[in-house]
Design an enzyme around this catalytic site. Structure first.
Site, PDB file in Angstrom:
ATOM      1  N   LYS A   1      -7.281  12.175  -4.467  1.00 10.28           N
ATOM      2  CA  LYS A   1      -6.104  11.576  -5.099  1.00 10.28           C
ATOM      3  C   LYS A   1      -6.555  10.693  -6.252  1.00 10.28           C
ATOM      4  O   LYS A   1      -7.703  10.245  -6.278  1.00 10.28           O
ATOM      5  CB  LYS A   1      -5.304  10.764  -4.080  1.00 10.28           C
ATOM      6  CG  LYS A   1      -6.095   9.619  -3.489  1.00 10.28           C
ATOM      7  CD  LYS A   1      -5.344   8.912  -2.400  1.00 10.28           C
ATOM      8  CE  LYS A   1      -6.142   7.762  -1.834  1.00 10.28           C
ATOM      9  NZ  LYS A   1      -6.498   6.709  -2.786  1.00 10.28           N
TER      10      LYS A   1
ATOM     11  N   ASP B   1     -10.309   6.726   2.055  1.00 13.58           N
ATOM     12  CA  ASP B   1     -11.238   6.244   1.008  1.00 13.58           C
ATOM     13  C   ASP B   1     -12.482   5.520   1.537  1.00 13.58           C
ATOM     14  O   ASP B   1     -12.867   4.474   1.006  1.00 13.58           O
ATOM     15  CB  ASP B   1     -10.483   5.315   0.036  1.00 13.58           C
ATOM     16  CG  ASP B   1      -9.342   6.022  -0.707  1.00 13.58           C
ATOM     17  OD1 ASP B   1      -9.128   7.212  -0.470  1.00 13.58           O
ATOM     18  OD2 ASP B   1      -8.661   5.350  -1.517  1.00 13.58           O
TER      19      ASP B   1
ATOM     20  N   CYS C   1      -4.781   1.099  -0.330  1.00 13.45           N
ATOM     21  CA  CYS C   1      -4.528   2.505  -0.009  1.00 13.45           C
ATOM     22  C   CYS C   1      -4.146   2.737   1.452  1.00 13.45           C
ATOM     23  O   CYS C   1      -3.341   3.623   1.744  1.00 13.45           O
ATOM     24  CB  CYS C   1      -5.714   3.351  -0.432  1.00 13.45           C
ATOM     25  SG  CYS C   1      -5.865   3.390  -2.252  1.00 13.45           S
TER      26      CYS C   1
HETATM   27  C1  VGL Z   1      -8.145   1.576  -3.699  1.00 17.56           C
HETATM   28  C2  VGL Z   1      -8.016   0.108  -5.449  1.00 17.56           C
HETATM   29  C3  VGL Z   1      -8.178   1.131  -6.352  1.00 17.56           C
HETATM   30  C4  VGL Z   1      -8.137   1.776  -2.230  1.00 17.56           C
HETATM   31  C5  VGL Z   1      -8.291   2.617  -4.583  1.00 17.56           C
HETATM   32  O1  VGL Z   1      -8.719   2.769  -1.747  1.00 17.56           O
HETATM   33  O2  VGL Z   1      -7.564   0.925  -1.525  1.00 17.56           O
HETATM   34  N1  VGL Z   1      -7.992   0.331  -4.136  1.00 17.56           N
HETATM   35  N2  VGL Z   1      -8.303   2.386  -5.917  1.00 17.56           N
END
Ligand code: VGL
Ligand code: ZN
Length: 204
Positions: free
Chosen positions: A107, A9, A152
């Site tokens: 995802k 991410d 994540c």
């Molecule tokens: C994430 C919060 C919400 C992450 C993703 O990538 O850690 N954190 N969605």
């Protein structure tokens, strides 16, 4: 032993100026690019939510961002609207060398459930297919880097360890949200799962 690098991410919304910024999230880009150049199997993940996603506080009447709430029956943090499919916030940081990717795994596309880990949605049952891909490529170990370390990245590392991979998290190539004790919980979960943390002098 074949090791895959999983870059979690590294998207605009998690970098300074984004919708759910992680302090210094963009600072890891040069190191992540160096790790990509050295890796043999390379996976990039992308948080990729529909606008009605239930993890967004805006989709719960009376909730504010960072309140806790139920998403698909799972209690979790409710987030600011972030990484909406097709928006610039959901795009990769422009400095990330995405051409290295063997696989880009999206995802969080199920609006009723969140998906922190690259391996399973937050029901801990629904597979993303990444385990099958890595096994087919002969991968037995993974290195996990990216954002956010306490959500994540930690969830991905813990699931990888449970699935039987040897796992290392390269800390200098991660940054955390560090909200309400989440980082301490993430470290503990990774520790319990047998994840190795590289705090790596030379890597900095
Ligand atoms: C994430 C919060 C919400 C992450 C993703 O990538 O850690 N954190 N969605
Ligand atoms: Zn998300």
């Amino acid at each position: 032993m074949t090791e895959a690098l999983i870059v979690v991410d590294l998207q605009n919304d998690f970098c300074p100026g984004g919708a759910l910024p992680v302090v210094d999230g963009d600072a890891i880009v040069p190191l992540v690019n160096r790790l990509l150049a050295q890796a043999s199997v390379r996976v990039l993940t992308q948080d990729w939510h529909p606008p009605q996603h239930r993890s967004f506080a805006a989709n719960h009447p009376a909730a504010k961002p960072f309140d806790r709430g139920l998403v698909g029956g799972v209690e979790q943090v409710l987030w600011p609207v972030h990484c909406v499919q097709g928006t610039s916030g959901a795009g990769f940081h422009p400095g990330l060398e995405t051409d290295w990717a063997d696989v880009i795994l999206r995802k969080g596309g199920n609006g009723a459930l969140d998906s922190y880990s690259a391996f399973f949605e937050n029901d801990r049952v629904t597979s993303t297919g990444l385990d099958g891909y890595l096994r087919s490529r002969g991968v037995e170990a993974v290195a996990v880097v990216g954002l956010a370390l306490d959500f994540c990245v930690a969830a991905t590392a813990v699931d990888a360890a449970r699935l039987g991979y040897r796992v290392r998290v390269i800390e200098p190539a991660c940054r955390a949200i560090d909200q309400a004790g989440a980082l301490a919980a993430g470290w503990a979960a990774m520790d319990d799962a047998g994840v190795t943390i590289e705090r790596g002098g030379v890597l900095r």
